[in-house]
Design an enzyme around this catalytic site. Structure first.
Site, PDB file in Angstrom:
ATOM      1  N   SER A  58       9.134  45.602 -56.782  1.00 20.37           N
ATOM      2  CA  SER A  58       9.948  46.774 -56.444  1.00 20.37           C
ATOM      3  C   SER A  58      11.024  46.397 -55.448  1.00 20.37           C
ATOM      4  CB  SER A  58       9.028  47.814 -55.813  1.00 20.37           C
ATOM      5  OG  SER A  58       9.786  48.817 -55.210  1.00 20.37           O
ATOM      6  N   TYR A 117       2.486  50.142 -49.231  1.00 21.91           N
ATOM      7  CA  TYR A 117       2.723  49.949 -50.672  1.00 21.91           C
ATOM      8  C   TYR A 117       3.662  48.765 -50.885  1.00 21.91           C
ATOM      9  CZ  TYR A 117       5.209  50.556 -55.093  1.00 21.91           C
ATOM     10  OH  TYR A 117       5.821  50.325 -56.304  1.00 21.91           O
ATOM     11  N   LYS A 174       3.252  44.846 -52.664  1.00 18.23           N
ATOM     12  CA  LYS A 174       4.129  44.229 -53.674  1.00 18.23           C
ATOM     13  C   LYS A 174       4.557  42.829 -53.220  1.00 18.23           C
ATOM     14  CE  LYS A 174       4.112  47.316 -56.791  1.00 18.23           C
ATOM     15  NZ  LYS A 174       3.551  47.073 -58.096  1.00 18.23           N
ATOM     16  N   TYR A 233      12.087  46.263 -59.569  1.00 20.09           N
ATOM     17  CA  TYR A 233      12.750  47.445 -60.115  1.00 20.09           C
ATOM     18  C   TYR A 233      13.445  48.210 -59.012  1.00 20.09           C
ATOM     19  CZ  TYR A 233       8.631  47.103 -63.316  1.00 20.09           C
ATOM     20  OH  TYR A 233       7.609  46.699 -64.144  1.00 20.09           O
ATOM     21  N   PHE A 234      14.602  48.765 -59.337  1.00 18.18           N
ATOM     22  CA  PHE A 234      15.234  49.713 -58.424  1.00 18.18           C
ATOM     23  C   PHE A 234      14.653  51.105 -58.733  1.00 18.18           C
ATOM     24  CE2 PHE A 234      17.914  47.426 -55.460  1.00 18.18           C
ATOM     25  CZ  PHE A 234      17.514  46.157 -55.844  1.00 18.18           C
TER      26      PHE A 234
END
Ligand code: NAD
Ligand code: UFG
Length: 334
Positions: free
Chosen positions: A126, A150, A154, A177-178
């Site tokens: 992310s 969170y 990642k 991911y954006f």
């Protein structure tokens, strides 16, 4: 034909990725414990594509569950690992739940992959790993520094995968991911949160009259209209990036998956009003803790190396979200 194990394949992004894989004649096995999803998403992907998915209601926290799947499903070439808990706010309140599920789950998966000699993994990372980026757009070499548990999970999983790649010749693709948004244009699958944490699902529910108004988290950022700017990416574009990734696995690669274009919260609300032809009442409130003003992707590398770039624009993203919302006011629960 390739055979791919998709962990978290019943979830929002995973279900769209399964659809793209099936459309490209990949054989799909899904492992999901349905803790944040429903089997209905799998059934609908099968309906759209006319193809079957091998589904296992299995938990990455239980090594015996993973073993059972891999015993039954021979010749898996690649794993796409979506399964994780993802609510930023909850991760602050319940950090152990996040470290346990996301990190232990990934370690269990990697152990099983080693046992079964599966050498390729694509991982859902992310843009949150960048934390407060000093300059935008951010490229993959920008410093990392997540601001919540969170995001820490990642970054830690990226590190674990990188170490395993070096030690075990594992091929690893880390996709950062954006802001995923939108839905498949059939209106049959989409994001189905009971209480939305993200902007677009919230706006969608306000437009549908399920919630009274959107709270804009701050209008005093250093952005053109003062509200937060993000790089929204259509979930089908994102799903296609995974297909591009499995075709070209190698030693550790990190790619941003975004469009490079940013939209503000107020622009998103206006675009949603225009496209849905619904009123979207909003109120400006204080900033949300931990938010950054602007975060957009430098997405050149994935184009150069995997030949992938986003094809769908903001209007298409909002039209597809609105179709999904209008056709499924209660999500998959109806
Ligand atoms: P989602 O919650 O819809 O999907 C995740 C799936 O994983 C769910 O179906 C859930 O039931 C499953 N799962 C969770 N823990 C599991 C476990 N222990 N065993 C088996 N299954 C388990 O989320 P999503 O939006 O589809 O996100 C997919 C991935 O992409 C996640 O890793 C998430 O962190 C990452 N990501 C999401 C976003 C976003 O905004 N949606 C942004 C960046 C990264
Ligand atoms: N926002 C509002 N009101 C809301 C919800 C969001 O004004 O009700 C604003 C936020 O302040 C931010 C923008 O809308 O400016 C986007 O917020 P989201 O919560 O939709 O997305 P984030 O950028 O905060 O976070 C998302 C994912 C994370 C991921 C991160 C990567 O939720 O999982 O992108 O950048 F890590």
């Amino acid at each position: 034909m390739k055979k791919v194990l998709v962990t978290g394949g019943a979830g929002y992004i995973g279900s769209h990725a399964c659809l793209v894989l099936l459309e490209n004649n990949v054989e799909v096995v899904v492992l999901d414990n349905l803790c944040n999803s429903s089997l209905e998403s799998i059934k609908r992907v099968e309906k759209i594509t006319g193809k079957n998915i091998s589904f296992y209601n299995a938990d990455l926290m239980k090594p015996e569950d993973i073993e059972e799947v891999l015993q039954k499903e021979k010749n898996i070439e690649t794993v796409i690992h979506f399964a994780a808990l993802k609510a930023v706010g909850e991760s602050v309140a319940e950090p152990l739940k996040y470290y346990e599920n996301n990190i232990s789950g990934t370690i269990n998966l990697l152990n099983a992959m080693e046992q079964h000699k599966i050498q390729n993994i694509v991982f859902s990372s992310s843009a949150t790993v960048y934390g407060n980026a000093k300059t935008v757009p951010v490229d993959e070499t920008a410093p990392t520094g997540p601001t919540n548990p969170y995001g820490q999970t990642k970054l830690m999983m990226e590190q674990i995968l990188t170490d395993c790649s070096k030690a075990k010749n594992l091929n690893v693709t880390l996709l950062r991911y954006f802001n995923p948004a939108g839905a498949h244009n059939s209106g049959l699958i989409g994001e189905d949160p009971e209480y939305p944490n993200n902007l677009l699902p919230f706006v969608q529910q306000v437009a549908a009259g399920i919630r009274p108004k959107v709270m804009v988290f701050g209008d005093d950022y250093e952005t053109p209209d003062g509200s937060g700017v993000r790089d929204y990416i259509h979930v089908m574009d994102l799903a296609e990036a995974h297909y591009a990734a499995i075709l070209k696995m190698s030693e550790v690669k990190i790619y941003n998956v975004g469009t490079g274009v940013g939209y503000s919260v107020l622009e998103m609300i206006e675009a949603f009003k225009r496209i849905s032809k619904q009123d979207v009442p909003y109120e400006v409130g204080p900033r949300r803790e931990g938010d950054v003003g602007i975060l957009t992707a430098e997405a050149k590398l994935i184009k150069e190396e995997l030949g992938w770039s986003a094809k769908r624009d903001l209007d298409e993203m909002i039209q597809d979200s609105w179709r999904w919302q209008s056709q499924n006011p209660k999500g998959f629960r109806a």
